[in-house]
Design an enzyme around this catalytic site. Sequence first.
Site, PDB file in Angstrom:
ATOM      1  N   LYS A 148     -33.279  -7.776   9.881  1.00 25.63           N
ATOM      2  CA  LYS A 148     -33.706  -6.326  10.048  1.00 25.63           C
ATOM      3  C   LYS A 148     -35.016  -6.533  11.133  1.00 25.63           C
ATOM      4  O   LYS A 148     -35.770  -7.366  11.379  1.00 25.63           O
ATOM      5  CB  LYS A 148     -34.311  -5.997   8.861  1.00 25.63           C
ATOM      6  CG  LYS A 148     -34.834  -4.380   9.104  1.00 25.63           C
ATOM      7  CD  LYS A 148     -35.286  -3.707   7.974  1.00 25.63           C
ATOM      8  CE  LYS A 148     -35.658  -2.267   8.185  1.00 25.63           C
ATOM      9  NZ  LYS A 148     -36.240  -1.315   7.130  1.00 25.63           N
ATOM     10  N   GLU A 206     -45.708   7.444   3.902  1.00 29.35           N
ATOM     11  CA  GLU A 206     -45.389   6.127   3.522  1.00 29.35           C
ATOM     12  C   GLU A 206     -46.712   5.457   2.885  1.00 29.35           C
ATOM     13  O   GLU A 206     -47.591   4.948   3.696  1.00 29.35           O
ATOM     14  CB  GLU A 206     -44.660   5.192   4.264  1.00 29.35           C
ATOM     15  CG  GLU A 206     -44.345   3.806   3.794  1.00 29.35           C
ATOM     16  CD  GLU A 206     -43.140   2.941   4.748  1.00 29.35           C
ATOM     17  OE1 GLU A 206     -42.741   3.687   5.713  1.00 29.35           O
ATOM     18  OE2 GLU A 206     -43.244   1.969   4.372  1.00 29.35           O
TER      19      GLU A 206
HETATM   20  C1  ISC Z   1     -40.808   3.710  11.729  1.00 32.81           C
HETATM   21  C2  ISC Z   1     -40.795   4.843  11.245  1.00 32.81           C
HETATM   22  O1  ISC Z   1     -40.126   5.075   9.869  1.00 32.81           O
HETATM   23  C3  ISC Z   1     -40.016   3.965   8.726  1.00 32.81           C
HETATM   24  C4  ISC Z   1     -40.632   4.567   7.597  1.00 32.81           C
HETATM   25  C5  ISC Z   1     -39.536   5.157   6.936  1.00 32.81           C
HETATM   26  C6  ISC Z   1     -38.073   5.126   7.104  1.00 32.81           C
HETATM   27  C7  ISC Z   1     -37.780   4.309   8.196  1.00 32.81           C
HETATM   28  C8  ISC Z   1     -36.356   4.069   8.604  1.00 32.81           C
HETATM   29  O2  ISC Z   1     -35.440   4.651   7.936  1.00 32.81           O
HETATM   30  O3  ISC Z   1     -36.069   3.468   9.554  1.00 32.81           O
HETATM   31  C9  ISC Z   1     -38.778   3.446   8.978  1.00 32.81           C
HETATM   32  O4  ISC Z   1     -38.781   2.098   8.430  1.00 32.81           O
HETATM   33  C10 ISC Z   1     -41.218   6.156  11.837  1.00 32.81           C
HETATM   34  O5  ISC Z   1     -41.253   7.217  11.292  1.00 32.81           O
HETATM   35  O6  ISC Z   1     -41.508   5.966  13.074  1.00 32.81           O
END
Ligand code: ISC
Length: 412
Positions: A148, A206
């Site tokens: 990832k 988060e």
């Molecule tokens: C990197 C970000 O989100 C992260 C946090 C939640 C979900 C995310 C996703 O689904 O990709 C990302 O990992 C952003 O909001 O800029």
Amino acid sequence: MHAGQLSEPTQTHQLGEFRPEQDCLFVSGQSCLISRGMAKRFTLAINDTEALASQLQQQLDAHAASHQDHAIAFGVIPFCKQQQAQFIIPEQVSTLDKQLFAQCLSAQHTSAQTPNRLQSVHYKQDRAHFEQTVRDAKALFADGELDKIVLSKQVELQFEQPLDQVGVLAQLLAQSPSGYHFSIPSQLHDAETKQAAGVLMGVSPELLLRKSDGQIFSNPLAGSIPRDPCPSVEAQRRSTLFASKKDRYEHAVVLQDMAQILGPLCTQLHIPEQPDLLSTATMWHLSTVIEGTLCAPQQPAIALANRLHPTPALCGKPTALAYQHIDTLEGHGRGLFSGIVGWCDNQGNGEWVVVIRCGYLQANLATLFAGAGIVAASDPSSEWLETEAKLNTMLNALDVRHAYHLATKHTL
Ligand SMILES: C=C(O[C@H]1C=CC=C(C(=O)O)[C@@H]1O)C(=O)O
């Protein structure tokens, strides 16, 4: 302040003006931690967690000794471990009820402010470039190197007049009833480089880490879909996200990594088998609440947070390899974006959230950030649209969502 959590609001009288260029704010649940003035401002290296924790402890102890008080520092830790964390030990700290703070801020803001008028939009990484980086990342998955990677973009919004920072913060509080609101005066890189000062402001959904009485809590998010005003579309999106194998995988990679780091540090660690859904004002996410009991309850929150950071929700897996590829694929530094922001005290308590859904505000300029987790099944165009949707938190707060979408119509 009670161990690891913001204490019950103590202050009910008039707060006085909040000045984003010198005061700090961190909101958790119904409480706001608010600072007044800066007693000390310093930077610390973050590439050695033990050294970071002990140097910060020294600073906090020295402040507590000279003020015969409990000491608290607000901090921002950048994405890159070669850069420096920025800390502020305030002259005064108070906890205030969130509604009350929002009211004070709105009252402060009633003076005749002109609306933020957007002049131009500049992508540091435009749609074609971003989608190409997603395709390049997919080639790396095919080679079996990576599981990832999180790819991101930054957008610079130039305004006709200096931004109304208090107004933006008031909007963030009004539009996002949940989440961890923050506003921290900071330098783009670190205080040593004497970069123009600005304010890092946003509402992160988060929680990376909260430590309370030897217990730790975390709420990693990964796997996302934009919200929709129509209830039936919204219901469909929720079930699509919950059933999506691609998003479940994105999420599982984060949990695996966190379990590997936290497992050996805890006597018990609870990670539910299935994620939940969590909503922000603009997005749905897959979400898991992790709880653990530390083997060594005295471990400072800052050390635990710096060990976890960056998780694969912001970087990727394996971490070091993902980091190297991010550096080359994105082509510009992330600075404080996708770092962590929070507070800690001289008793080892603290709370840290990831620096997303935010912007860096300087005079007439707002730089916004958005990223998306990329796995082998990712589609470049959907990932771009996901990052566009994530910008809406700040575009709404700046009150330029419509103007932004008009200015960038050709990229959608
Ligand atoms: C990197 C970000 O989100 C992260 C946090 C939640 C979900 C995310 C996703 O689904 O990709 C990302 O990992 C952003 O909001 O800029």
